[in-house]
Write a protein that holds these residues in place. Structure first.
Motif, PDB file in Angstrom:
ATOM      1  N   ARG A 116       0.016  14.881  -1.959  1.00 18.16           N
ATOM      2  CA  ARG A 116      -0.511  15.159  -0.617  1.00 18.16           C
ATOM      3  C   ARG A 116      -1.450  16.360  -0.635  1.00 18.16           C
ATOM      4  N   ALA A 117      -1.061  17.418  -1.314  1.00 15.70           N
ATOM      5  CA  ALA A 117      -1.912  18.600  -1.383  1.00 15.70           C
ATOM      6  C   ALA A 117      -3.243  18.289  -2.056  1.00 15.70           C
ATOM      7  N   ALA A 118      -3.234  17.356  -2.998  1.00 16.63           N
ATOM      8  CA  ALA A 118      -4.451  17.026  -3.739  1.00 16.63           C
ATOM      9  C   ALA A 118      -5.384  16.104  -2.974  1.00 16.63           C
ATOM     10  N   LEU A 119      -4.838  15.140  -2.234  1.00 21.04           N
ATOM     11  CA  LEU A 119      -5.666  14.025  -1.762  1.00 21.04           C
ATOM     12  C   LEU A 119      -5.752  13.878  -0.249  1.00 21.04           C
ATOM     13  N   ALA A 120      -5.022  14.688   0.519  1.00 21.42           N
ATOM     14  CA  ALA A 120      -5.133  14.624   1.976  1.00 21.42           C
ATOM     15  C   ALA A 120      -6.148  15.660   2.428  1.00 21.42           C
ATOM     16  N   CYS A 121      -7.329  15.201   2.831  1.00 23.05           N
ATOM     17  CA  CYS A 121      -8.367  16.129   3.264  1.00 23.05           C
ATOM     18  C   CYS A 121      -9.354  15.369   4.130  1.00 23.05           C
ATOM     19  N   PRO A 122     -10.151  16.064   4.939  1.00 25.92           N
ATOM     20  CA  PRO A 122     -11.140  15.370   5.774  1.00 25.92           C
ATOM     21  C   PRO A 122     -12.207  14.717   4.904  1.00 25.92           C
ATOM     22  N   GLY A 123     -12.760  13.621   5.389  1.00 26.25           N
ATOM     23  CA  GLY A 123     -13.870  12.998   4.677  1.00 26.25           C
ATOM     24  C   GLY A 123     -13.605  11.552   4.326  1.00 26.25           C
ATOM     25  N   ARG A 124     -14.678  10.825   4.056  1.00 24.36           N
ATOM     26  CA  ARG A 124     -14.597   9.392   3.819  1.00 24.36           C
ATOM     27  C   ARG A 124     -13.771   9.046   2.588  1.00 24.36           C
ATOM     28  N   ASP A 125     -13.834   9.877   1.557  1.00 24.21           N
ATOM     29  CA  ASP A 125     -13.169   9.559   0.304  1.00 24.21           C
ATOM     30  C   ASP A 125     -11.779  10.181   0.187  1.00 24.21           C
ATOM     31  N   CYS A 126     -11.229  10.669   1.297  1.00 25.28           N
ATOM     32  CA  CYS A 126      -9.878  11.227   1.291  1.00 25.28           C
ATOM     33  C   CYS A 126      -8.911  10.234   1.925  1.00 25.28           C
ATOM     34  N   PHE A 127      -7.635  10.380   1.634  1.00 26.74           N
ATOM     35  CA  PHE A 127      -6.646   9.403   2.064  1.00 26.74           C
ATOM     36  C   PHE A 127      -6.133   9.713   3.467  1.00 26.74           C
ATOM     37  N   GLU A 128      -6.162   8.698   4.330  1.00 25.33           N
ATOM     38  CA  GLU A 128      -5.630   8.845   5.682  1.00 25.33           C
ATOM     39  C   GLU A 128      -4.102   8.760   5.637  1.00 25.33           C
ATOM     40  N   PRO A 129      -3.423   9.239   6.701  1.00 23.67           N
ATOM     41  CA  PRO A 129      -1.963   9.449   6.635  1.00 23.67           C
ATOM     42  C   PRO A 129      -1.139   8.233   6.222  1.00 23.67           C
ATOM     43  N   GLY A 130      -1.393   7.077   6.822  1.00 27.28           N
ATOM     44  CA  GLY A 130      -0.576   5.908   6.490  1.00 27.28           C
ATOM     45  C   GLY A 130      -0.733   5.471   5.057  1.00 27.28           C
ATOM     46  N   THR A 131      -1.968   5.399   4.599  1.00 23.11           N
ATOM     47  CA  THR A 131      -2.226   5.002   3.216  1.00 23.11           C
ATOM     48  C   THR A 131      -1.716   6.052   2.239  1.00 23.11           C
ATOM     49  N   LEU A 132      -1.880   7.328   2.594  1.00 20.11           N
ATOM     50  CA  LEU A 132      -1.370   8.383   1.716  1.00 20.11           C
ATOM     51  C   LEU A 132       0.140   8.277   1.568  1.00 20.11           C
ATOM     52  N   GLY A 133       0.826   7.862   2.632  1.00 24.41           N
ATOM     53  CA  GLY A 133       2.264   7.653   2.530  1.00 24.41           C
ATOM     54  C   GLY A 133       2.633   6.586   1.520  1.00 24.41           C
ATOM     55  N   ARG A 134       1.787   5.544   1.408  1.00 22.60           N
ATOM     56  CA  ARG A 134       2.039   4.497   0.418  1.00 22.60           C
ATOM     57  C   ARG A 134       1.828   5.027  -0.997  1.00 22.60           C
ATOM     58  N   LEU A 135       0.860   5.917  -1.161  1.00 21.66           N
ATOM     59  CA  LEU A 135       0.564   6.466  -2.491  1.00 21.66           C
ATOM     60  C   LEU A 135       1.533   7.571  -2.873  1.00 21.66           C
ATOM     61  N   ALA A 136       1.731   8.526  -1.968  1.00 23.82           N
ATOM     62  CA  ALA A 136       2.502   9.730  -2.307  1.00 23.82           C
ATOM     63  C   ALA A 136       3.987   9.612  -2.001  1.00 23.82           C
ATOM     64  N   PHE A 156       9.695   6.401  -2.472  1.00 29.09           N
ATOM     65  CA  PHE A 156       9.042   7.118  -3.551  1.00 29.09           C
ATOM     66  C   PHE A 156       7.523   7.101  -3.426  1.00 29.09           C
ATOM     67  N   GLY A 157       6.951   6.045  -2.875  1.00 32.98           N
ATOM     68  CA  GLY A 157       5.515   5.871  -2.938  1.00 32.98           C
ATOM     69  C   GLY A 157       5.102   5.473  -4.345  1.00 32.98           C
ATOM     70  N   ALA A 158       3.815   5.120  -4.486  1.00 36.42           N
ATOM     71  CA  ALA A 158       3.334   4.658  -5.786  1.00 36.42           C
ATOM     72  C   ALA A 158       3.489   5.713  -6.866  1.00 36.42           C
ATOM     73  N   VAL A 159       3.287   6.984  -6.517  1.00 33.68           N
ATOM     74  CA  VAL A 159       3.358   8.031  -7.536  1.00 33.68           C
ATOM     75  C   VAL A 159       4.772   8.192  -8.079  1.00 33.68           C
ATOM     76  N   GLY A 160       5.766   7.767  -7.337  1.00 26.62           N
ATOM     77  CA  GLY A 160       7.143   7.868  -7.807  1.00 26.62           C
ATOM     78  C   GLY A 160       7.636   6.651  -8.558  1.00 26.62           C
TER      79      GLY A 160
END
Length: 350
Positions: A37-57, A63-67
């Protein structure tokens, strides 16, 4: 009775963590989630929005994909960059064996990275339009091993598995840390390289052998992880001696406090491992975007990146979906109609 209670407690106590944590409990504090989350949640087109970031992180419930490697690859050293231990001077393993283990980790993570690039092709049709059934994540994502086939889910899973490994590299290796200056160097206090991220060792887009420093080590891991090592880890640098897996991480800033392992409490070793993992995760996301552009071209890759990061890609990733194209066509037709009507008013005789 006391003996029975102690025995029962031992059965339910979680086994020592083999990586940055994925759960809250047993000494872990969802470290992989917070780093991602600290790495990839940020403003901008190429950053992950909250719902999708939840699937990844992960989102605190899953666990999300990273787990994912902690669910299906717990006993795969290459998935966590383990078992690459070496120490100069009469050590029971050679530098070549340690380097081979690092190389095995890099090759494993390269495979995950390449699979993410491959699976991203399924996000779009032949005309570069987003396929709705491939990007809608209602109900979340299952693992590929459980039958998940949606391209967004499988791409996120493969990339998440690659992120897990590169994050573990900083927790499990001597790349970014330092030895305890108050104790002699040895298997229980191996030297640290104190190097920054990103690491050239983790060249996931490459194909050649990684350039492994001669003093780089990761820990030997077995279920009974201890210092000194036991079983196959006897007389070796163990995961228990070298890891910086646990502590508190701010999921917004990446600030690391409260280190929970002996090596992590030496100097700022835990903070260095977390910072390295955050920087490396951002680097690998840039690498994935570049790999998509190399493989599919700028236009298609741009739509893929938008689809992978946005919670509603059908609405947000302009010009990709049929719905967006139809709306654009209607607006263009109305524009032409207005021009025609205005022209007739100026030239009524025509």
């Amino acid at each position: 009775m006391l003996v029975c209670l102690l025995a029962a407690a031992a059965l339910v106590t979680p086994a020592p963590a083999a990586a940055f944590g994925t759960i809250e409990g047993g000494g872990q504090h969802r470290e992989h989630e917070h780093i991602t989350r600290a790495a990839l949640a940020c403003p901008g087109r190429d950053c992950f929005e909250p719902g999708t970031l939840g699937r990844l992180a992960g989102d605190g419930r899953g666990f999300g994909a990273v787990g994912s490697p902690d669910l299906t690859e717990v006993n795969v050293p290459a998935a966590h960059c383990d078992d690459a231990d070496f120490l100069a001077g009469g050590y029971p393993r050679t530098r070549g064996q340690a380097t081979a283990a690092v190389t095995a980790c890099v090759e494993h993570l390269r495979g995950r990275f390449r699979a993410a690039v491959r699976d991203a092709a399924g996000l779009l049709d032949g005309y570069g339009r987003i396929l709705p059934d491939e990007v809608l994540l209602d109900g979340g994502c299952a693992l590929a091993e459980q039958g998940e086939q949606r391209a967004k889910c499988t791409t996120l899973e493969e990339f998440g598995r690659a992120l897990h490994g590169v994050q573990d590299f900083y927790a499990h290796s001597s790349w970014a840390d330092e030895a305890d200056p108050a104790r002699p160097v040895g298997p229980d206090n191996p030297p640290g390289l104190n190097r920054p991220a990103p690491s050239p060792v983790l060249d996931l887009r490459g194909t050649g052998a990684p350039d492994v420093p001669p003093d780089l080590a990761t820990g030997c891991f077995v279920l009974h992880d201890a210092v000194p090592g036991v079983g196959v880890c006897e007389r070796r640098i163990t995961h228990a001696a070298l890891n910086k897996d646990n502590g508190l991480i701010d999921a917004v800033t990446g600030e690391a406090t409260g280190p929970g392992t002996p090596r992590g409490r030496v100097g700022t070793n835990f903070a260095k491992a977390v910072t390295g993992a955050v920087v490396e995760s951002r680097h690998q996301w840039r690498e994935l975007r570049d790999a998509l552009r190399d493989e599919y071209g700028e236009r298609r890759a741009s739509v893929m990146v938008c689809a992978l990061t946005h919670d509603d890609p059908l609405s947000d990733c302009g010009g990709a979906s049929d719905r967006t194209m139809i709306a654009s066509f209607v607006m263009f037709a109305l524009f032409l109609g207005v021009i025609a009507l205005s022209s007739r008013r100026r030239n009524p005789a025509g």
